[in-house]
Design a protein around this motif. Sequence first.
Motif, PDB file in Angstrom:
ATOM      1  N   PHE A   1       0.719  -1.252  -0.054  1.00  0.00           N
ATOM      2  CA  PHE A   1       0.016   0.079   0.049  1.00  0.00           C
ATOM      3  C   PHE A   1       0.942   1.280  -0.049  1.00  0.00           C
ATOM      4  O   PHE A   1       1.970   1.442   0.231  1.00  0.00           O
ATOM      5  N   GLU A   2       0.431   2.481  -0.442  1.00  0.00           N
ATOM      6  CA  GLU A   2       0.806   3.571  -0.452  1.00  0.00           C
ATOM      7  C   GLU A   2      -0.074   4.601  -0.091  1.00  0.00           C
ATOM      8  O   GLU A   2      -0.998   4.770  -0.365  1.00  0.00           O
ATOM      9  N   ARG A   3       0.336   5.556   0.821  1.00  0.00           N
ATOM     10  CA  ARG A   3      -0.292   6.570   1.608  1.00  0.00           C
ATOM     11  C   ARG A   3      -0.016   7.827   0.617  1.00  0.00           C
ATOM     12  O   ARG A   3       1.161   8.091   0.172  1.00  0.00           O
ATOM     13  N   LYS A   4      -1.061   8.456  -0.107  1.00  0.00           N
ATOM     14  CA  LYS A   4      -0.891   9.751  -1.023  1.00  0.00           C
ATOM     15  C   LYS A   4      -1.481  10.850  -0.178  1.00  0.00           C
ATOM     16  O   LYS A   4      -2.795  10.558   0.593  1.00  0.00           O
ATOM     17  N   SER A   5      -1.024  11.871  -0.181  1.00  0.00           N
ATOM     18  CA  SER A   5      -1.552  12.986   0.661  1.00  0.00           C
ATOM     19  C   SER A   5      -2.413  13.873  -0.092  1.00  0.00           C
ATOM     20  O   SER A   5      -2.993  14.872   0.175  1.00  0.00           O
ATOM     21  N   GLU A   6      -2.679  13.419  -1.317  1.00  0.00           N
ATOM     22  CA  GLU A   6      -3.543  14.185  -2.306  1.00  0.00           C
ATOM     23  C   GLU A   6      -4.929  14.005  -2.187  1.00  0.00           C
ATOM     24  O   GLU A   6      -5.165  12.936  -1.548  1.00  0.00           O
ATOM     25  N   GLU A   7      -5.752  14.864  -2.332  1.00  0.00           N
ATOM     26  CA  GLU A   7      -7.110  14.536  -2.217  1.00  0.00           C
ATOM     27  C   GLU A   7      -7.699  13.723  -3.419  1.00  0.00           C
ATOM     28  O   GLU A   7      -7.307  13.946  -4.468  1.00  0.00           O
ATOM     29  N   VAL A   8      -8.790  12.804  -3.049  1.00  0.00           N
ATOM     30  CA  VAL A   8      -9.301  12.280  -4.205  1.00  0.00           C
ATOM     31  C   VAL A   8     -10.276  12.872  -4.766  1.00  0.00           C
ATOM     32  O   VAL A   8     -11.435  13.444  -3.895  1.00  0.00           O
ATOM     33  N   LYS A   9     -10.617  12.991  -6.006  1.00  0.00           N
ATOM     34  CA  LYS A   9     -11.642  13.750  -6.544  1.00  0.00           C
ATOM     35  C   LYS A   9     -12.867  13.040  -6.373  1.00  0.00           C
ATOM     36  O   LYS A   9     -12.974  11.890  -6.304  1.00  0.00           O
ATOM     37  N   PRO A  10     -14.043  13.765  -6.229  1.00  0.00           N
ATOM     38  CA  PRO A  10     -15.420  13.276  -5.889  1.00  0.00           C
ATOM     39  C   PRO A  10     -15.835  12.075  -6.920  1.00  0.00           C
ATOM     40  O   PRO A  10     -16.261  11.263  -6.499  1.00  0.00           O
ATOM     41  N   GLU A  11     -15.400  12.343  -8.321  1.00  0.00           N
ATOM     42  CA  GLU A  11     -16.060  11.270  -9.051  1.00  0.00           C
ATOM     43  C   GLU A  11     -15.089  10.176  -8.934  1.00  0.00           C
ATOM     44  O   GLU A  11     -15.613   8.869  -9.505  1.00  0.00           O
ATOM     45  N   HIS A  12     -13.861   9.997  -8.404  1.00  0.00           N
ATOM     46  CA  HIS A  12     -12.979   8.876  -8.228  1.00  0.00           C
ATOM     47  C   HIS A  12     -13.390   8.209  -6.792  1.00  0.00           C
ATOM     48  O   HIS A  12     -12.883   7.014  -6.563  1.00  0.00           O
ATOM     49  N   ARG A  13     -14.036   8.715  -5.771  1.00  0.00           N
ATOM     50  CA  ARG A  13     -14.368   8.196  -4.695  1.00  0.00           C
ATOM     51  C   ARG A  13     -15.459   6.971  -4.884  1.00  0.00           C
ATOM     52  O   ARG A  13     -16.276   6.800  -5.610  1.00  0.00           O
TER      53      ARG A  13
END
Length: 172
Positions: free
Chosen positions: A151-163
């Motif tokens: 796994f990898e932690r990403k600090s970026e916000e996930v766009k609503p269409e990709h949630r």
Amino acid sequence: MLPVLLLLFILIPVLELSLMIHVGGVIGTWNTVGLVIFTAVVGGSLVRSQGLETLHNVRAKLANGETPGKEIVEGMMLAIAGVFLVLPGFITDFIGLLFLTPITRAPIAAFMFKRMRVNMVNQGQFNQSGHNPFSSNGSGPNDHNTFEGDFERKSEEVKPEHRIDDKDNSER
């Protein structure tokens, strides 16, 4: 344990020095020095040849599918013998020769191996069910709950269409 080790580190050198002084008085200083060097050289070559033979025995046991436990203990004893034979002194040379000679090394190794096995069983290292805790063949009691992955932690916000929504998961 510490007092015993401290006693050994003090007692053995004192005994070695007194014995070398006594032997030097009997056969001469240079003869004693030559004898100490001779035992180190001969002991080193014998350790090498005996170590190669033990390595061959380990490989043969592994090839037959057997556990080379006693041979590994003998290999450790040969390493200790090498150290004792290189150390100057007649007492350490005697102990080194005991560990080096196959006639005396085999019973000592068998005794040490038996003690090691008894200690491992008493400490719970061997499972009585026969299950090998180091095997990866899926026969362990909790293997159906084990997942492997990265796994990898990403600090970026996930766009609503990709949630992923909970209702999307329930439909799948």
